[in-house]
Design a protein around this motif. Structure first.
Motif, PDB file in Angstrom:
ATOM      1  N   ASP A  77       0.799  -1.217   0.000  1.00  0.00           N
ATOM      2  CA  ASP A  77       0.000   0.000   0.000  1.00  0.00           C
ATOM      3  C   ASP A  77       0.836   1.273   0.000  1.00  0.00           C
ATOM      4  N   ARG A  78       2.067   1.188   0.412  1.00  0.00           N
ATOM      5  CA  ARG A  78       2.857   2.407   0.573  1.00  0.00           C
ATOM      6  C   ARG A  78       3.531   2.810  -0.729  1.00  0.00           C
ATOM      7  N   LEU A  79       3.922   4.062  -0.790  1.00  0.00           N
ATOM      8  CA  LEU A  79       4.668   4.554  -1.943  1.00  0.00           C
ATOM      9  C   LEU A  79       6.094   4.036  -1.870  1.00  0.00           C
ATOM     10  N   TRP A  80       6.713   3.864  -3.022  1.00  0.00           N
ATOM     11  CA  TRP A  80       8.080   3.367  -3.071  1.00  0.00           C
ATOM     12  C   TRP A  80       9.073   4.513  -3.088  1.00  0.00           C
ATOM     13  N   SER A  81      10.203   4.286  -2.450  1.00  0.00           N
ATOM     14  CA  SER A  81      11.309   5.237  -2.491  1.00  0.00           C
ATOM     15  C   SER A  81      12.118   4.994  -3.768  1.00  0.00           C
ATOM     16  N   VAL A  82      13.062   5.861  -4.007  1.00  0.00           N
ATOM     17  CA  VAL A  82      13.950   5.690  -5.162  1.00  0.00           C
ATOM     18  C   VAL A  82      14.708   4.370  -5.039  1.00  0.00           C
ATOM     19  N   GLN A  83      15.114   4.031  -3.841  1.00  0.00           N
ATOM     20  CA  GLN A  83      15.835   2.779  -3.623  1.00  0.00           C
ATOM     21  C   GLN A  83      14.947   1.569  -3.902  1.00  0.00           C
ATOM     22  N   ASP A  84      13.669   1.647  -3.529  1.00  0.00           N
ATOM     23  CA  ASP A  84      12.736   0.554  -3.802  1.00  0.00           C
ATOM     24  C   ASP A  84      12.585   0.337  -5.309  1.00  0.00           C
ATOM     25  N   VAL A  85      12.400   1.416  -6.047  1.00  0.00           N
ATOM     26  CA  VAL A  85      12.230   1.316  -7.500  1.00  0.00           C
ATOM     27  C   VAL A  85      13.518   0.838  -8.153  1.00  0.00           C
ATOM     28  N   SER A  86      14.637   1.302  -7.653  1.00  0.00           N
ATOM     29  CA  SER A  86      15.932   0.864  -8.161  1.00  0.00           C
ATOM     30  C   SER A  86      16.081  -0.650  -8.019  1.00  0.00           C
ATOM     31  N   ALA A  87      15.722  -1.167  -6.864  1.00  0.00           N
ATOM     32  CA  ALA A  87      15.812  -2.610  -6.626  1.00  0.00           C
ATOM     33  C   ALA A  87      14.811  -3.364  -7.496  1.00  0.00           C
ATOM     34  N   TYR A  88      13.600  -2.845  -7.629  1.00  0.00           N
ATOM     35  CA  TYR A  88      12.565  -3.505  -8.429  1.00  0.00           C
ATOM     36  C   TYR A  88      12.968  -3.587  -9.900  1.00  0.00           C
ATOM     37  N   LEU A  89      13.491  -2.477 -10.434  1.00  0.00           N
ATOM     38  CA  LEU A  89      13.860  -2.438 -11.851  1.00  0.00           C
ATOM     39  C   LEU A  89      15.264  -2.970 -12.123  1.00  0.00           C
ATOM     40  N   GLY A  90      16.078  -3.043 -11.095  1.00  0.00           N
ATOM     41  CA  GLY A  90      17.451  -3.506 -11.280  1.00  0.00           C
ATOM     42  C   GLY A  90      18.327  -2.483 -11.968  1.00  0.00           C
ATOM     43  N   VAL A  91      18.061  -1.212 -11.702  1.00  0.00           N
ATOM     44  CA  VAL A  91      18.868  -0.132 -12.279  1.00  0.00           C
ATOM     45  C   VAL A  91      19.433   0.715 -11.151  1.00  0.00           C
ATOM     46  N   PRO A  92      20.548   1.396 -11.384  1.00  0.00           N
ATOM     47  CA  PRO A  92      21.108   2.269 -10.346  1.00  0.00           C
ATOM     48  C   PRO A  92      20.181   3.452 -10.034  1.00  0.00           C
ATOM     49  N   VAL A  93      20.276   3.949  -8.825  1.00  0.00           N
ATOM     50  CA  VAL A  93      19.501   5.112  -8.390  1.00  0.00           C
ATOM     51  C   VAL A  93      19.766   6.295  -9.310  1.00  0.00           C
ATOM     52  N   GLU A  94      21.006   6.475  -9.719  1.00  0.00           N
ATOM     53  CA  GLU A  94      21.363   7.587 -10.591  1.00  0.00           C
ATOM     54  C   GLU A  94      20.598   7.533 -11.910  1.00  0.00           C
ATOM     55  N   THR A  95      20.333   6.326 -12.409  1.00  0.00           N
ATOM     56  CA  THR A  95      19.566   6.164 -13.643  1.00  0.00           C
ATOM     57  C   THR A  95      18.148   6.692 -13.463  1.00  0.00           C
ATOM     58  N   LEU A  96      17.529   6.406 -12.313  1.00  0.00           N
ATOM     59  CA  LEU A  96      16.178   6.903 -12.055  1.00  0.00           C
ATOM     60  C   LEU A  96      16.145   8.430 -12.042  1.00  0.00           C
ATOM     61  N   TYR A  97      17.141   9.040 -11.406  1.00  0.00           N
ATOM     62  CA  TYR A  97      17.199  10.502 -11.389  1.00  0.00           C
ATOM     63  C   TYR A  97      17.400  11.070 -12.798  1.00  0.00           C
ATOM     64  N   ARG A  98      18.213  10.405 -13.609  1.00  0.00           N
ATOM     65  CA  ARG A  98      18.443  10.861 -14.989  1.00  0.00           C
ATOM     66  C   ARG A  98      17.165  10.710 -15.810  1.00  0.00           C
ATOM     67  N   TRP A  99      16.465   9.567 -15.639  1.00  0.00           N
ATOM     68  CA  TRP A  99      15.203   9.358 -16.345  1.00  0.00           C
ATOM     69  C   TRP A  99      14.192  10.429 -15.956  1.00  0.00           C
ATOM     70  N   ARG A 100      14.158  10.773 -14.665  1.00  0.00           N
ATOM     71  CA  ARG A 100      13.203  11.798 -14.216  1.00  0.00           C
ATOM     72  C   ARG A 100      13.542  13.145 -14.850  1.00  0.00           C
ATOM     73  N   LYS A 101      14.819  13.478 -14.897  1.00  0.00           N
ATOM     74  CA  LYS A 101      15.251  14.748 -15.490  1.00  0.00           C
ATOM     75  C   LYS A 101      14.879  14.806 -16.970  1.00  0.00           C
ATOM     76  N   ASN A 102      15.035  13.684 -17.657  1.00  0.00           N
ATOM     77  CA  ASN A 102      14.728  13.603 -19.085  1.00  0.00           C
ATOM     78  C   ASN A 102      13.264  13.270 -19.361  1.00  0.00           C
ATOM     79  N   ARG A 103      12.477  13.070 -18.311  1.00  0.00           N
ATOM     80  CA  ARG A 103      11.050  12.737 -18.405  1.00  0.00           C
ATOM     81  C   ARG A 103      10.811  11.468 -19.202  1.00  0.00           C
TER      82      ARG A 103
END
Length: 72
Positions: A18-44
Motif C-alpha cells: 500500500d505504501r509509496l516506493w522510495s527511489v531505492q525501492d524502484v531501483s531494486a525492483y527495476l534492477g537499475v542504479p539510483v542515478e539512472t532513475l534521477y536521470r530518467w526523471r530529469k529527461n522525463r
C-alpha cells in the motif's frame, strides 16, 4: 500504550503493497542504479514520480504500468 492501541496501530499501518516506493525501492525492483532513475526523471522518460516533501516517491501501480508499457 494499551494492547488495543498497539494492535490498532499495527493494523492501521500501510502494508508494503500500500505504501509509496522510495527511489531505492524502484531501483531494486527495476534492477537499475539510483542515478539512472534521477536521470530518467530529469529527461522525463522514467516512471512517474512525485515529491513528498523533499523526497521522491513512486506509486507501485504506476511503476508496474510503466514497465508493462515498455515491454509491450
Amino acid at each position: 500504550m494499551t494492547l488495543k492501541a498497539t494492535v490498532s496501530a499495527i493494523t492501521d499501518a500501510p502494508s508494503l503493497s500500500d505504501r509509496l516506493w522510495s527511489v531505492q525501492d524502484v531501483s531494486a525492483y527495476l534492477g537499475v542504479p539510483v542515478e539512472t532513475l534521477y536521470r530518467w526523471r530529469k529527461n522525463r522518460t522514467g516512471p512517474p514520480a512525485a515529491r513528498v516533501g523533499r523526497h521522491l516517491r513512486y506509486d507501485p501501480v504506476d511503476v508496474r504500468a510503466w514497465v508493462r508499457a515498455r515491454v509491450a
